[in-house]
Design a protein around this motif. Sequence first.
Motif, PDB file in Angstrom:
ATOM      1  N   ARG A 141       7.392 -14.904  -2.833  1.00  0.00           N
ATOM      2  CA  ARG A 141       7.423 -13.602  -1.928  1.00  0.00           C
ATOM      3  C   ARG A 141       6.801 -12.476  -2.432  1.00  0.00           C
ATOM      4  NH1 ARG A 141      12.460 -11.378  -5.199  1.00  0.00           N
ATOM      5  NH2 ARG A 141      13.606  -8.967  -4.128  1.00  0.00           N
ATOM      6  N   GLN A 145       4.578 -12.845   0.980  1.00  0.00           N
ATOM      7  CA  GLN A 145       4.810 -11.625   1.842  1.00  0.00           C
ATOM      8  C   GLN A 145       4.490 -10.855   1.993  1.00  0.00           C
ATOM      9  OE1 GLN A 145       9.087 -13.502   1.997  1.00  0.00           O
ATOM     10  NE2 GLN A 145       8.336 -15.137   3.540  1.00  0.00           N
ATOM     11  N   MET A 146       5.346 -10.033   0.407  1.00  0.00           N
ATOM     12  CA  MET A 146       4.518  -9.070   0.505  1.00  0.00           C
ATOM     13  C   MET A 146       3.126  -8.272   0.063  1.00  0.00           C
ATOM     14  SD  MET A 146       6.771  -5.974  -2.511  1.00  0.00           S
ATOM     15  CE  MET A 146       5.897  -6.768  -4.351  1.00  0.00           C
ATOM     16  N   ARG A 182      -0.492  -6.217   7.301  1.00  0.00           N
ATOM     17  CA  ARG A 182       0.030  -5.809   8.385  1.00  0.00           C
ATOM     18  C   ARG A 182       0.413  -3.830   8.410  1.00  0.00           C
ATOM     19  NH1 ARG A 182       4.610  -8.395   9.489  1.00  0.00           N
ATOM     20  NH2 ARG A 182       4.484  -9.819   7.489  1.00  0.00           N
ATOM     21  N   SER A 183       0.616  -2.391   7.616  1.00  0.00           N
ATOM     22  CA  SER A 183       1.318  -1.925   7.713  1.00  0.00           C
ATOM     23  C   SER A 183      -0.177  -0.842   7.592  1.00  0.00           C
ATOM     24  CB  SER A 183       2.413  -1.718   6.265  1.00  0.00           C
ATOM     25  OG  SER A 183       3.138  -2.593   6.466  1.00  0.00           O
ATOM     26  N   LEU A 184      -1.099  -1.491   6.358  1.00  0.00           N
ATOM     27  CA  LEU A 184      -1.959  -0.619   6.607  1.00  0.00           C
ATOM     28  C   LEU A 184      -2.916  -0.220   7.091  1.00  0.00           C
ATOM     29  CD1 LEU A 184      -3.233  -1.302   2.292  1.00  0.00           C
ATOM     30  CD2 LEU A 184      -2.223   1.431   3.803  1.00  0.00           C
ATOM     31  N   ARG A 223       2.211  -8.214   3.895  1.00  0.00           N
ATOM     32  CA  ARG A 223       3.475  -7.053   4.772  1.00  0.00           C
ATOM     33  C   ARG A 223       2.505  -5.780   4.338  1.00  0.00           C
ATOM     34  NH1 ARG A 223       5.584  -4.185   6.954  1.00  0.00           N
ATOM     35  NH2 ARG A 223       7.723  -4.114   7.192  1.00  0.00           N
ATOM     36  N   ALA A 224       2.047  -5.891   3.188  1.00  0.00           N
ATOM     37  CA  ALA A 224       1.272  -4.196   3.477  1.00  0.00           C
ATOM     38  C   ALA A 224      -0.290  -4.391   4.014  1.00  0.00           C
ATOM     39  CB  ALA A 224       0.553  -4.539   1.604  1.00  0.00           C
TER      40      ALA A 224
END
Lengths: 248, 248
Positions: A228, A231-232, A238-240, A235-236
Amino acid sequence: MATVWPISNGRPKIRSGANTSSGRALVITCGVPSKPRSSCPIGWGAQCYLRHMVGDRSQRRRDVLETSTNLLHEGGWAALTMREVAARTGVSAGALYQWFDGKDEIYAELFTARLNRGIAQFDAMPDDLPFDDVLASMLRWVQTTWITLGRWQLDYSDIARGREPGQARSALSEAYRHILEVGSVKLQAAAEREGRRFLDDLDTMHMIWGIAAGIAQRAEILQMETERVDQMMERAVRSLSAGLTESA
Amino acid sequence: MATVWPISNGRPKIRSGANTSSGRALVITCGVPSKPRSSCPIGWGAQCYLRHMVGDRSQRRRDVLETSTNLLHEGGWAALTMREVAARTGVSAGALYQWFDGKDEIYAELFTARLNRGIAQFDAMPDDLPFDDVLASMLRWVQTTWITLGRWQLDYSDIARGREPGQARSALSEAYRHILEVGSVKLQAAAEREGRRFLDDLDTMHMIWGIAAGIAQRAEILQMETERVDQMMERAVRSLSAGLTESA
């Protein structure tokens, strides 16, 4: 790590001191003359002598650092005390304070070593990595660094800012500055290969570090499972990613 | 905060603050039964009795929470001890332990109150705020929360996970879950107004929290000035904004 034998009933005590050609060595006393070695009353003769020879300064310094790391991992910041380090390594308090003015200096040296390994890792990154992969590697490195050492950085800085800047602290600042610089260069090069420009302004590298450490800490507080957390972190990245670059 | 005089020779001890219709009053005990009031050996009878009466449970509980906040801000996690809270508020250890099983429960209650205020704030956000402004407000709220309380969350969870889940911990988990939910709804609505979709998957809200807290912590470690921290937060909002949404 050196084991400590307390003096009692003629058992040996590992002390510090004595210069040898290879640095400072351990001095072992048991209250009984041990020369010649064969006269050693507890039968340690040769071993005792051997320990004299191998327990040089740099080795004992490494013992101190290794023991300190163990103490941090066993009981956190509060568990790292000069007294306990001395007791576990058999280095006298006097010798320990000659090397380190306090636990914050031990911590600074540990953190500096970690940063220097990180710099080497960043330097060794393949030159064809995509920007997102470079960023992901850095976030993961900071994450691991936070888990192993960084979580006590605030405790460290609370102590460190209360005293005169010493060598250990300067070395730490320098290594931190250096790793951010190397990181920035790597991200810039990766962005350029993709026709983008890495927006390294306004403390961007500090921010990236903070983000990775913050996510690592959140994961720890929430006791998230590895998958998990991974994945986070993804995610960070991809977000950044888009927001950290612009078209060149 | 009330000053504490030690009990000795039957002299009164001023213990904690209490609200009366005319403001804060003092709870005074002298170790001698004061019922009937006329029997009070130091002649304070009526006043003493009155003050006993007004120092009610909920007020003293508020005193405990206020004192605990002060202790945290004065000396960090280590400074918050049940013994010190009892000493400063004049609440007996017995009473204190009836309310809170330990310092972690006090902390959980403080944090829950903070989260509930945050939920109200998030709820009250104007409905026409741009996505970036909603995100910025949230990051800033988490930043302030980290500064005032959140920095000890790891210390808290180290203790809390070692004991049976109690009411305080459940309330904290519930408030945390709730604020993330409210935050997610607000971000989703703002994104929709801009023809986008907020990508609230894979622990996005935990990640946003972690990011804000991590940046706040980095700023604290580096002792950044407010303006510089604000810029770094703005930078984070701009970096994240695009990556957290996609075209609807």
